[in-house]
Design an enzyme around this catalytic site. Structure first.
Site, PDB file in Angstrom:
ATOM      1  N   GLY A 227       0.798  -1.216   0.000  1.00 19.75           N
ATOM      2  CA  GLY A 227       0.000   0.000   0.000  1.00 19.75           C
ATOM      3  C   GLY A 227       0.831   1.266   0.000  1.00 19.75           C
ATOM      4  O   GLY A 227       0.285   2.369   0.093  1.00 19.75           O
ATOM      5  N   CYS A 337     -13.866   3.715 -28.412  1.00 23.60           N
ATOM      6  CA  CYS A 337     -15.212   4.241 -28.632  1.00 23.60           C
ATOM      7  C   CYS A 337     -15.990   4.334 -27.324  1.00 23.60           C
ATOM      8  O   CYS A 337     -17.044   3.716 -27.135  1.00 23.60           O
ATOM      9  CB  CYS A 337     -15.932   3.405 -29.671  1.00 23.60           C
ATOM     10  SG  CYS A 337     -15.179   3.695 -31.266  1.00 23.60           S
TER      11      CYS A 337
HETATM   12  N1  LLP Z   1      -0.678  -7.655  -1.769  1.00 22.62           N
HETATM   13  C1  LLP Z   1      -1.969  -7.915  -2.057  1.00 22.62           C
HETATM   14  C2  LLP Z   1      -2.645  -9.044  -1.413  1.00 22.62           C
HETATM   15  C3  LLP Z   1      -2.646  -7.090  -2.965  1.00 22.62           C
HETATM   16  O1  LLP Z   1      -3.917  -7.340  -3.246  1.00 22.62           O
HETATM   17  C4  LLP Z   1      -1.965  -6.018  -3.587  1.00 22.62           C
HETATM   18  C5  LLP Z   1      -2.636  -5.158  -4.524  1.00 22.62           C
HETATM   19  C6  LLP Z   1      -0.607  -5.809  -3.271  1.00 22.62           C
HETATM   20  C7  LLP Z   1      -0.003  -6.645  -2.342  1.00 22.62           C
HETATM   21  C8  LLP Z   1       0.218  -4.723  -3.900  1.00 22.62           C
HETATM   22  O2  LLP Z   1      -0.213  -3.450  -3.571  1.00 22.62           O
HETATM   23  P1  LLP Z   1       0.605  -2.161  -4.081  1.00 22.62           P
HETATM   24  O3  LLP Z   1       1.980  -2.232  -3.521  1.00 22.62           O
HETATM   25  O4  LLP Z   1       0.675  -2.220  -5.546  1.00 22.62           O
HETATM   26  O5  LLP Z   1      -0.149  -0.990  -3.569  1.00 22.62           O
HETATM   27  N2  LLP Z   1      -4.863  -1.698  -9.827  1.00 22.62           N
HETATM   28  C9  LLP Z   1      -4.817  -0.749  -8.736  1.00 22.62           C
HETATM   29  C10 LLP Z   1      -4.128  -1.303  -7.545  1.00 22.62           C
HETATM   30  C11 LLP Z   1      -4.789  -2.587  -7.091  1.00 22.62           C
HETATM   31  C12 LLP Z   1      -4.030  -3.248  -6.047  1.00 22.62           C
HETATM   32  C13 LLP Z   1      -4.606  -4.595  -5.777  1.00 22.62           C
HETATM   33  N3  LLP Z   1      -3.872  -5.297  -4.810  1.00 22.62           N
HETATM   34  C14 LLP Z   1      -4.161   0.531  -9.208  1.00 22.62           C
HETATM   35  O6  LLP Z   1      -3.788   0.608 -10.376  1.00 22.62           O
HETATM   36  O7  LLP Z   1      -4.033   1.491  -8.444  1.00 22.62           O
END
Ligand code: LLP
Length: 409
Positions: A227, A337
C-alpha cells in the site's frame, strides 16, 4: 526520465530515438529504477528481519520478475498462473506466497503441489483445507483488520465492508477450526489497500495484526501486505518509507520479543517496486479544437492504460517532441469508442499531430491491466538496462486476436 540537451532520456537512452525504433505505442521500463526501489525499501527496514515479496500483479514480464528475484525479493502471487510465472523466473518456491482471494480448492491444491506457501481467506476454505491436508501443509491466514486505507475505494481492501480476508473479530472461529484439524498456521497476512496516504493506517493494521498474532503460537511470518504510496505528480506526497520503516520495525521487534521468537516481517509491494520505472510512449493522432477545449487524441486508450478512467488516477504527461514549446491547455484522450480521458485541460507544451506524449508511472497496473477492447492490439515492452534497450515483449498482431476463437462457419 531526465531532460538532457533538450531531449528526454530514460537512463541515458533517448526517448524519441526509442519511439522511432519501436512500434507505437510502447511501454518502456528502467531496470535501474526497480533495483533502486528494492534497495530503498530493504534499507528502510534494515533494523528487522524483512522479506519483500514483489506483488507481480503490478507488472508480470518475466524480465521484471528476474530483476527482482536477483535483487533478493520473494514473490506475492494471486493466481496459480502468477505462481508459475514466478517459478519460471527462478523464484524458489519457499520465497513465493500465494495470496489469492476467493479461490476454489482445486487452485489451492495446485499451488500446494508447486511447493509454495498458501494463504486461506475464508472460514469455509480453512475447513476444506483442514479436511484435505490436516496437519500436513502449513498455511498463512488472511485477516481483515477493519482499517480504511487506500487512495480510492476500489483499492481499499482492509475495511469492514471489504470482501478480503477473515474479520479479526472472527479469530475465535479461526482458532476453533485450526484446533479441530491440527492445521499449522505459519503466517498471518493482511493487506489494507493501495496508495495509502496516512502512516496511521499502517500502524492501526499492525496493532490489530500483532494482537491477533499473539493467539497463534506457531507463526514464522507476519505479512503486512503493501500500500506504499508513490508520487504520481511532480512534488506529490509519498509514503515516508524511512519513518515507516523505523517505527514499524521497532513495533515488530517489540512484538517478536513478547511473542518469544524472531519472526520474518513480509511486505508485498507492487507499485513501490515498478510504478516509477515505467513510461508509456504514445503518438498524437489528432489535435481537435472544439468550443470547449482542445483535444489531443492519441494512439491508445483505456485498453492500454485504464487507471485514469477506473480510479480517477493522475498520470503525469510530457511532450517529448516539444519539451520547451509554449504551454497551453489540452485534454488528452484515447481512441476507444468510449469516453477515455487521460487528462482534462492539462497544461502541456504545444502539441502537434505526430508528437510523442510520454506517460509517467506506467510501470504498475498499466500493461498488466491492458486488454484487447475494441479489438486493439496490446503494445510491445522494452527494458532499458545499463544504457541499452531490449525488446522484452513483441507487439501483438491480428492473429493473436483470432487465436482462440472457434469459427463455426
Ligand atoms: N498484496 C496484495 C494481497 C494485494 O492485493 C496487492 C494489490 C498488493 C499486495 C500490492 O499493492 P501495491 O503495492 O501495488 O499498492 N490496480 C490498482 C491497484 C490494485 C491493487 C490490488 N492489490 C491501481 O492501479 O491502483
Amino acid at each position: 526520465m531526465e531532460l538532457i540537451n533538450h531531449r528526454y532520456c530514460i537512463d541515458g537512452v533517448d526517448v524519441l530515438d526509442l519511439a522511432s525504433r519501436y512500434p507505437s505505442p510502447l511501454f518502456v521500463y528502467s531496470a535501474a529504477t526497480i533495483e533502486r526501489q528494492y534497495r530503498r525499501l530493504s534499507d528502510a527496514f534494515a533494523a528487522t528481519r524483512i522479506r519483500l515479496n514483489y506483488a507481480c500483479k503490478a507488472l508480470q514480464n518475466i524480465n521484471i520478475l528476474r530483476i527482482l528475484c536477483r535483487a533478493g525479493a520473494g514473490l506475492d502471487a494471486v493466481s496459480v498462473q502468477e505462481v508459475r510465472m514466478g517459478l519460471l523466473a527462478g523464484f524458489p518456491p519457499e520465497r513465493i506466497v500465494f495470496t489469492p482471494s476467493g479461490v476454489c480448492m482445486e487452485e489451492l491444491e495446485e499451488a500446494v503441489s508447486l511447493g509454495v506457501h498458501v494463504t486461506l481467506d475464508s472460514l469455509s476454505l480453512i475447513e476444506k483445507f483442514g479436511l484435505r491436508y490436516g496437519t500436513q501443509v502449513p498455511v498463512f491466514i488472511r485477516i481483515n483488520p477493519h482499517v480504511m486505507g487506500g487512495g480510492h475505494l476500489k483499492i481499499s481492501t482492509g475495511h469492514k465492508g471489504s470482501k478480503f480476508g477473515i474479520s479479526y473479530e472472527q479469530t475465535a472461529e479461526i482458532l476453533e477450526l485450526v484446533r479441530r484439524y491440527g492445521i499449522q498456521v505459519e503466517g498471518l497476512h493482511m493487506h489494507t489497500g493501495s496508495d495509502i496516504l496516512d502512516l496511521n493506517a499502517f500502524f492501526a493494521s499492525a496493532d490489530i495484526m500483532f494482537r491477533t498474532a499473539a493467539q497463534f503460537p506457531s507463526l514464522r511470518f507476519i505479512d503486512m501486505g503493501s500500500g506504499f504510496k508513490v508520487p504520481y505528480k511532480p512534488d506529490d506526497y509519498q509514503t515516508d518509507i524511512v519513518q515507516l520503516g523505523a517505527q514499524l520495525s521497532a513495533k515488530f521487534n517489540a512484538f517478536c520479543q513478547d511473542y518469544g521468537r524472531e519472526l520474518t516481517l513480509i511486505f508485498e509491494p507492487g507499485k513501490f517496486m515498478v510504478s516509477e520505472a515505467g513510461y508509456f510512449l504514445t503518438k498524437v493522432n489528432v489535435v481537435k479544437q472544439t468550443p470547449i477545449t482542445t483535444f489531443a487524441g492519441i494512439n491508445t486508450g483505456l485498453n492500454h492504460l485504464i487507471r485514469p478512467m477506473f480510479y480517477d488516477a493522475y498520470h503525469h504527461i510530457v511532450n517529448a517532441s516539444n519539451p520547451e514549446g509554449e504551454v497551453k491547455n489540452y485534454s488528452v484522450v484515447g481512441y476507444i469508442c468510449e469516453t477515455d480521458t487521460f487528462a482534462w485541460e492539462r497544461p502541456l507544451p504545444e502539441i502537434r499531430e505526430g508528437d510523442c506524449l510520454v506517460f509517467q508511472n506506467a510501470g504498475a497496473y498499466c500493461f498488466s491491466m491492458a486488454s484487447n477492447y475494441n479489438a486493439r492490439l496490446r503494445p510491445a515492452e522494452v527494458l532499458v538496462r545499463d544504457g541499452r534497450d531490449f525488446l522484452i515483449r513483441e507487439p501483438e498482431v491480428f492473429d493473436d486476436l483470432m487465436r482462440h476463437q472457434i469459427d463455426l462457419g
